[in-house]
Design a protein around this motif. Structure first.
Motif, PDB file in Angstrom:
ATOM      1  N   SER A 105      -2.481  -7.495   3.360  1.00  0.00           N
ATOM      2  CA  SER A 105      -1.169  -6.864   3.538  1.00  0.00           C
ATOM      3  C   SER A 105      -1.316  -5.422   3.998  1.00  0.00           C
ATOM      4  O   SER A 105      -0.489  -4.925   4.776  1.00  0.00           O
ATOM      5  N   ALA A 106      -2.373  -4.746   3.558  1.00  0.00           N
ATOM      6  CA  ALA A 106      -2.619  -3.374   4.013  1.00  0.00           C
ATOM      7  C   ALA A 106      -2.898  -3.342   5.507  1.00  0.00           C
ATOM      8  O   ALA A 106      -2.369  -2.501   6.245  1.00  0.00           O
ATOM      9  N   LEU A 107      -3.724  -4.280   5.980  1.00  0.00           N
ATOM     10  CA  LEU A 107      -4.045  -4.329   7.404  1.00  0.00           C
ATOM     11  C   LEU A 107      -2.813  -4.675   8.232  1.00  0.00           C
ATOM     12  O   LEU A 107      -2.616  -4.130   9.324  1.00  0.00           O
ATOM     13  N   ALA A 108      -1.979  -5.579   7.703  1.00  0.00           N
ATOM     14  CA  ALA A 108      -0.765  -5.950   8.417  1.00  0.00           C
ATOM     15  C   ALA A 108       0.192  -4.768   8.517  1.00  0.00           C
ATOM     16  O   ALA A 108       0.774  -4.513   9.583  1.00  0.00           O
ATOM     17  N   ARG A 109       0.363  -4.032   7.426  1.00  0.00           N
ATOM     18  CA  ARG A 109       1.249  -2.863   7.440  1.00  0.00           C
ATOM     19  C   ARG A 109       0.712  -1.781   8.377  1.00  0.00           C
ATOM     20  O   ARG A 109       1.463  -1.150   9.109  1.00  0.00           O
ATOM     21  N   ALA A 110      -0.602  -1.582   8.339  1.00  0.00           N
ATOM     22  CA  ALA A 110      -1.206  -0.558   9.198  1.00  0.00           C
ATOM     23  C   ALA A 110      -1.052  -0.912  10.672  1.00  0.00           C
ATOM     24  O   ALA A 110      -0.905  -0.029  11.525  1.00  0.00           O
ATOM     25  N   ALA A 111      -1.090  -2.197  10.975  1.00  0.00           N
ATOM     26  CA  ALA A 111      -0.926  -2.627  12.365  1.00  0.00           C
ATOM     27  C   ALA A 111       0.521  -2.474  12.816  1.00  0.00           C
ATOM     28  O   ALA A 111       0.784  -2.120  13.970  1.00  0.00           O
ATOM     29  N   HIS A 112       1.468  -2.729  11.909  1.00  0.00           N
ATOM     30  CA  HIS A 112       2.888  -2.683  12.259  1.00  0.00           C
ATOM     31  C   HIS A 112       3.418  -1.252  12.292  1.00  0.00           C
ATOM     32  O   HIS A 112       4.155  -0.871  13.205  1.00  0.00           O
ATOM     33  N   HIS A 113       3.028  -0.455  11.294  1.00  0.00           N
ATOM     34  CA  HIS A 113       3.432   0.949  11.217  1.00  0.00           C
ATOM     35  C   HIS A 113       2.173   1.784  10.971  1.00  0.00           C
ATOM     36  O   HIS A 113       1.820   2.036   9.815  1.00  0.00           O
ATOM     37  N   PRO A 114       1.473   2.198  12.012  1.00  0.00           N
ATOM     38  CA  PRO A 114       0.222   2.940  11.830  1.00  0.00           C
ATOM     39  C   PRO A 114       0.417   4.178  10.958  1.00  0.00           C
ATOM     40  O   PRO A 114       1.241   5.037  11.259  1.00  0.00           O
ATOM     41  N   PRO A 115      -0.329   4.279   9.842  1.00  0.00           N
ATOM     42  CA  PRO A 115      -0.184   5.431   8.962  1.00  0.00           C
ATOM     43  C   PRO A 115      -0.985   6.626   9.477  1.00  0.00           C
ATOM     44  O   PRO A 115      -1.889   6.483  10.315  1.00  0.00           O
ATOM     45  N   ASP A 116      -0.639   7.807   8.977  1.00  0.00           N
ATOM     46  CA  ASP A 116      -1.423   9.007   9.283  1.00  0.00           C
ATOM     47  C   ASP A 116      -2.649   9.101   8.398  1.00  0.00           C
ATOM     48  O   ASP A 116      -3.627   9.770   8.741  1.00  0.00           O
ATOM     49  N   LEU A 117      -2.600   8.435   7.235  1.00  0.00           N
ATOM     50  CA  LEU A 117      -3.725   8.434   6.295  1.00  0.00           C
ATOM     51  C   LEU A 117      -3.566   7.242   5.367  1.00  0.00           C
ATOM     52  O   LEU A 117      -2.447   6.809   5.083  1.00  0.00           O
ATOM     53  N   VAL A 118      -4.702   6.723   4.878  1.00  0.00           N
ATOM     54  CA  VAL A 118      -4.687   5.607   3.934  1.00  0.00           C
ATOM     55  C   VAL A 118      -5.385   6.041   2.647  1.00  0.00           C
ATOM     56  O   VAL A 118      -6.510   6.551   2.686  1.00  0.00           O
ATOM     57  N   VAL A 119      -4.696   5.866   1.509  1.00  0.00           N
ATOM     58  CA  VAL A 119      -5.319   6.010   0.189  1.00  0.00           C
ATOM     59  C   VAL A 119      -5.702   4.603  -0.236  1.00  0.00           C
ATOM     60  O   VAL A 119      -4.838   3.737  -0.417  1.00  0.00           O
ATOM     61  N   LEU A 120      -6.998   4.347  -0.374  1.00  0.00           N
ATOM     62  CA  LEU A 120      -7.500   2.979  -0.461  1.00  0.00           C
ATOM     63  C   LEU A 120      -8.353   2.780  -1.711  1.00  0.00           C
ATOM     64  O   LEU A 120      -9.383   3.424  -1.886  1.00  0.00           O
ATOM     65  N   ASP A 121      -7.919   1.866  -2.582  1.00  0.00           N
ATOM     66  CA  ASP A 121      -8.707   1.519  -3.761  1.00  0.00           C
ATOM     67  C   ASP A 121      -9.900   0.675  -3.342  1.00  0.00           C
ATOM     68  O   ASP A 121      -9.780  -0.222  -2.502  1.00  0.00           O
ATOM     69  N   LEU A 122     -11.049   0.959  -3.924  1.00  0.00           N
ATOM     70  CA  LEU A 122     -12.254   0.225  -3.555  1.00  0.00           C
ATOM     71  C   LEU A 122     -12.241  -1.196  -4.108  1.00  0.00           C
ATOM     72  O   LEU A 122     -12.657  -2.146  -3.451  1.00  0.00           O
ATOM     73  N   MET A 123     -11.742  -1.355  -5.329  1.00  0.00           N
ATOM     74  CA  MET A 123     -11.764  -2.661  -5.996  1.00  0.00           C
ATOM     75  C   MET A 123     -10.435  -3.378  -5.786  1.00  0.00           C
ATOM     76  O   MET A 123      -9.491  -3.208  -6.564  1.00  0.00           O
ATOM     77  N   LEU A 124     -10.362  -4.167  -4.735  1.00  0.00           N
ATOM     78  CA  LEU A 124      -9.166  -4.943  -4.430  1.00  0.00           C
ATOM     79  C   LEU A 124      -9.478  -6.433  -4.547  1.00  0.00           C
ATOM     80  O   LEU A 124     -10.614  -6.849  -4.308  1.00  0.00           O
ATOM     81  N   PRO A 125      -8.490  -7.246  -4.903  1.00  0.00           N
ATOM     82  CA  PRO A 125      -8.740  -8.691  -4.981  1.00  0.00           C
ATOM     83  C   PRO A 125      -8.944  -9.293  -3.599  1.00  0.00           C
ATOM     84  O   PRO A 125      -8.313  -8.897  -2.629  1.00  0.00           O
ATOM     85  N   GLY A 126      -9.867 -10.247  -3.530  1.00  0.00           N
ATOM     86  CA  GLY A 126     -10.105 -10.928  -2.256  1.00  0.00           C
ATOM     87  C   GLY A 126     -10.938 -10.089  -1.309  1.00  0.00           C
ATOM     88  O   GLY A 126     -12.162 -10.169  -1.302  1.00  0.00           O
ATOM     89  N   MET A 127     -10.294  -9.269  -0.534  1.00  0.00           N
ATOM     90  CA  MET A 127     -10.969  -8.391   0.423  1.00  0.00           C
ATOM     91  C   MET A 127     -11.095  -6.998  -0.190  1.00  0.00           C
ATOM     92  O   MET A 127     -10.099  -6.351  -0.475  1.00  0.00           O
ATOM     93  N   ASP A 128     -12.338  -6.529  -0.413  1.00  0.00           N
ATOM     94  CA  ASP A 128     -12.502  -5.247  -1.085  1.00  0.00           C
ATOM     95  C   ASP A 128     -12.196  -4.076  -0.147  1.00  0.00           C
ATOM     96  O   ASP A 128     -12.006  -4.245   1.063  1.00  0.00           O
ATOM     97  N   GLY A 129     -12.135  -2.886  -0.729  1.00  0.00           N
ATOM     98  CA  GLY A 129     -11.772  -1.694   0.034  1.00  0.00           C
ATOM     99  C   GLY A 129     -12.751  -1.367   1.147  1.00  0.00           C
ATOM    100  O   GLY A 129     -12.352  -0.820   2.178  1.00  0.00           O
TER     101      GLY A 129
END
Length: 269
Positions: free
Chosen positions: A41-65
């Motif tokens: 969902s992060a990648l989808a949102r970034a593709a649809h509305h490119p952010p100026d910066l991403v705050v990204l948790d390293l430990m994510l379910p499925g696909m890690d940070g």
């Protein structure tokens, strides 16, 4: 920061409490905040509305940070601040290796996170330096176009790698401590100095003929680092050497990521 110029920050964390707190602080600091709970969902949102910066948790379910960061940076050079668990030094180093600009360890102060976000965005938004091309050791760097090349072809550099190389090229023969580089290149008066160590190592892999035996960016034991190419320096490469210029910032990441964690400039063996 006016409402019409609010920068967009994407916060990616599967902990709703952390996300809510971080979002609140960033919103009060004047940022427009979007949220995502997992990598896809992060990648989808970034593709649809490119952010100026991403705050990204390293430990994510499925696909890690780390994987999310790799894919984000493969698309565009978006600044990334990673959230990591305290003590996970290997993970923090890996985050820097794949292109993260900074990290904050959990538990963290939301105010500190806002300061880190502001610092990274300020650096990323700094107007390109004017002036002539910088040359040294067979490298040609254009501060305005933000391009760099050597005799093997274009150099694929991250934002911080480019700024670090430009700084060293402007001051050939001068030894800088890691504290000085963090202040003058990153613009920080705080932070883990291993950030500098990792970026120097990655830069060596891109500009040296033999990164294990650097001749351009050398270690000054007990001090820090020095660029020895000089304006009239002799290239360490030959014209017939080739480079895969399409490689992205995920290259050179190996399981042995902790071998250079001990700061090189503090005089310890």
């Amino acid at each position: 920061m006016s409402a019409t110029h609010r920068q967009r920050v994407l916060v990616v964390d599967d902990d709703p409490t952390v996300t809510e707190v971080v979002t609140g602080y960033l919103d009060r600091a004047g940022y427009t905040v979007e949220r995502a709970q997992d990598g896809p969902s992060a990648l989808a949102r970034a593709a649809h509305h490119p952010p100026d910066l991403v705050v990204l948790d390293l430990m994510l379910p499925g696909m890690d940070g780390l994987e999310v960061c790799r894919r984000l940076r493969a698309r565009r050079s978006v600044p990334v601040v990673m959230l990591t668990a305290r003590g996970d030094e290997e993970d923090r180093i890996l985050g820097l290796e794949v292109g993260a600009d900074d990290y904050v360890t959990k538990p963290f102060s939301p105010r500190e996170l806002v300061l880190r976000v502001t610092s990274v965005l300020r650096r990323a938004g700094t107007a390109p330096a004017s002036g002539p091309q910088l040359r040294g050791g067979g490298i040609v760097l254009d501060p305005v176009a933000r391009t760099a090349r050597d005799m093997r072809g274009p150099l694929s550099l991250t934002l911080r790698e480019f700024d670090l190389l430009a700084h060293l090229l402007r001051h050939p023969g001068r030894a800088f401590s890691r504290e000085e580089l963090m202040s003058q290149v990153w613009g920080w008066d705080f932070g883990d100095l291993s950030t500098v160590t990792v970026h120097v190592r990655r830069l060596r892999h891109k500009v040296e003929a033999d990164a294990a035996h650097p001749r351009l960016i050398t270690t000054v034991w007990g001090v820090g680092y020095r660029f020895d190419g000089g304006p009239e320096g002799t290239p360490d490469v030959t014209p017939d050497m080739t480079r895969d210029v399409t490689r992205d910032v995920t290259r050179d990441v190996t399981p042995d990521v902790t071998r250079d964690v001990t700061p090189e400039g503090d005089g310890r063996p």
